[in-house]
Design an enzyme around this catalytic site. Structure first.
Site, short mmCIF file in Angstrom:
data_model
loop_
_atom_site.label_atom_id
_atom_site.label_comp_id
_atom_site.label_asym_id
_atom_site.label_seq_id
_atom_site.Cartn_x
_atom_site.Cartn_y
_atom_site.Cartn_z
N GLY A 229 -58.16 -32.11 15.09
CA GLY A 229 -57.35 -32.66 14.01
C GLY A 229 -56.83 -31.56 13.10
N SER A 230 -56.59 -31.91 11.85
CA SER A 230 -55.96 -30.98 10.92
C SER A 230 -56.97 -29.95 10.41
CB SER A 230 -55.37 -31.74 9.73
OG SER A 230 -56.39 -32.34 8.96
N GLU A 249 -60.95 -27.96 17.19
CA GLU A 249 -59.62 -27.70 17.73
C GLU A 249 -58.64 -28.15 16.66
OE1 GLU A 249 -59.05 -26.08 20.40
OE2 GLU A 249 -61.11 -26.06 21.15
N LEU A 250 -58.02 -27.18 15.98
CA LEU A 250 -57.25 -27.49 14.78
C LEU A 250 -55.77 -27.20 14.99
CD1 LEU A 250 -59.87 -26.11 12.22
CD2 LEU A 250 -59.67 -28.40 13.17
N CYS A 285 -50.06 -29.50 18.25
CA CYS A 285 -50.52 -28.30 17.55
C CYS A 285 -50.05 -27.03 18.23
CB CYS A 285 -52.03 -28.31 17.40
SG CYS A 285 -52.93 -28.60 18.92
N GLU A 379 -48.35 -25.72 9.22
CA GLU A 379 -48.12 -26.47 10.46
C GLU A 379 -47.15 -27.61 10.18
OE1 GLU A 379 -50.73 -28.32 14.10
OE2 GLU A 379 -51.40 -28.77 12.07
#
Length: 477
Positions: A229-230, A249-250, A285, A379
């Site tokens: 996520g963020s 996992e960003l 992402c 992002e």
């Protein structure tokens, strides 16, 4: 089409205590279905069930785990169209992209089925000095125990699969919290898992609002938290996670470098960069956000890229011709629209796009963006890309690394020395040469550095995180 209501899965069983979670069609904005919403008591019960199933899952033989995963592959194939349409509705994902994600879901479970029976150890030579004469060492991997999985809205099937499939392969019971805006795909996975002979309580799939889901992070009975996520949310969860292992996992603001030796194949390069920047409305992402083009070919690339962007079809994601669908909600589209307008006010040039209608935001291209503008340094997670020129390859590498993120980077070059230099120097999790950073195959190690996260996904690498090394030492007599 979607069913009118969906249960959640608690301790391997379907439960319908309520239908409180509304899931909308992201294009029309209308309620498409309703889902059972888990409260703290249900989450606590799911964790307790996973703890109780720990030993049974450890004893669940590798060939049995493989059979479960193979059953899932068969059922995903049988329900392919249903899964794709569910994605299209709940995530607003253009139907072609939705079909691609279902294909990747199948690939991910196939790879996990293969890896389930080859989680091996090694023999260690301990006789490194006279005092260790007659000693032998062996290692094997054992399941880490109950796991907590939190998956995002943008790939609600395959990113859940990248947690669930290796978890089963490793022999770990788990609780999964799918994104509350896109829970249907994970619930269908739960429905299919419920058809198998996994030990009772081995899994729970529990949609929950973020503000009521602290137990997924803080409960000490859980041995691993895997979150996608963020960055803001991910690092906050890590701070609250206590002693458990954490895999994050960003986000990213992925860059792509295009060298002048690509002049004769610019059409192909443009095609791939268009895909990387705008597929599934840029909500990836590793979507291409920053495009660096050598000055010698900058004008030619810009002309072709902008022309191709203007041709992209936006609209109903159920239409086969649609390339740009809605963003996940109006709020996210408003945010990115504001970032674009801020960049323009600070001197950037809007080459195309820049218009918004509800959650629909045109594919947009900017040039001359100040490095400190949000649309460059943060992002974007939407259909926008920035263009800039450079004159020296090392300068381009420096610009790519001027980021708080480090997920993947793409390099279009024919020079193997430049490719290796990029691999040596760039502070990222992966370098993709000859293609966009958006490229991912589901067995490769995938993850980032800096604010892009910790650890790696990709089935074999996730299994390593979900297992612990256990040593055996034997002394000869």
């Amino acid at each position: 089409m979607l069913k009118p209501i969906y249960p959640y899965y608690l301790a391997s069983e379907a439960c319908q205590p309520n239908s409180d979670l509304e899931v909308t069609d992201k294009f029309s904005g209308e309620v498409a279905t309703r889902v059972a919403l888990a409260d703290a008591n249900a989450i606590d019960a799911g964790i307790a069930a996973a703890v109780a199933a720990t030993q049974a899952m450890r004893e669940f033989a590798p060939y049995q785990r493989q059979a479960v995963l193979e059953h899932c592959v068969r059922r995903f194939r049988e329900r392919y169209d249903e899964l794709a349409m569910a994605l299209c509705i709940e995530a607003g994902k253009p139907i072609r992209d939705a079909r691609g994600e279902v294909t990747r879901l199948i690939d991910t479970f196939k790879v996990a089925a293969e890896e389930a029976v080859r989680i091996n150890g090694e023999v260690l030579n301990l006789e490194i000095s006279a005092r260790a004469k007659g000693y032998r060492g062996f290692t094997r991997r054992v399941p880490i125990g109950p796991c907590s999985f939190i998956s995002p809205f943008n790939f609600p099937l395959n990113l859940a699969a990248h947690k669930v499939a290796p978890g089963i392969a490793a022999g770990c019971p788990f609780v999964l919290k799918p994104a509350s805006r896109t829970p249907i795909g994970a619930l269908i996975i739960g429905e299919i898992l419920a058809e198998t002979d996994l030990p009772k309580g081995a899994f729970s799939v529990l949609p929950a609002h973020r503000d009521g889901a602290d137990l997924f992070t803080t409960d000490d009975r859980l041995k691993l938290l895997s979150f996608t996520g963020s960055p803001g949310v991910g690092w906050d969860l890590k701070a609250k996670a206590g002693k458990k292992k954490v895999v994050l996992e960003l986000g990213g603001n992925a860059a792509c470098i295009i060298e002048p030796d690509q002049r004769d194949r610019l059409d192909k390069v443009v095609e791939r960069v268009i895909f990387g920047a705008f597929y599934q409305s840029g909500q990836s992402c590793i979507g291409v956000q920053r495009i660096l083009v050598h000055a010698d070919i900058y004008s030619a690339f810009r002309e072709k890229f902008v022309a191709a962007t203007k041709k992209l079809v936006a609209g109903d994601p159920k239409d086969e011709n649609t390339f740009i669908g809605p963003m996940i909600d109006v709020k996210e589209a408003q945010r990115l629209d504001e970032w674009i307008q801020e960049a323009v006010k600070s001197g950037a040039t809007l080459l195309c796009g820049g218009k918004r209608d509800g959650a629909m935001l045109d594919a947009s291209v900017l040039e001359g963006v100040d490095a400190k503008q949000k649309v460059n340094c943060m992002e974007a997670f939407g259909p926008v890309a920035t263009l800039q020129s450079y004159s020296d390859f090392d300068e381009a590498l420096r610009i790519v690394d001027e980021s708080e993120f480090g997920l993947q980077a793409g390099i279009f070059t024919n020079d193997i020395n430049q490719a290796m230099r990029a691999w040596d120097r760039l502070d990222v999790g992966g370098v993709v040469v000859g293609d966009v950073p958006s490229f991912r195959v589901d067995n490769m190690p995938y993850g980032g550095v800096k604010d892009s996260g910790l650890g790696r996904e990709g089935i074999r690498y996730a299994i390593e995180d979900m297992t612990e090394l256990r040593l055996l030492v034997l002394r000869d007599h």
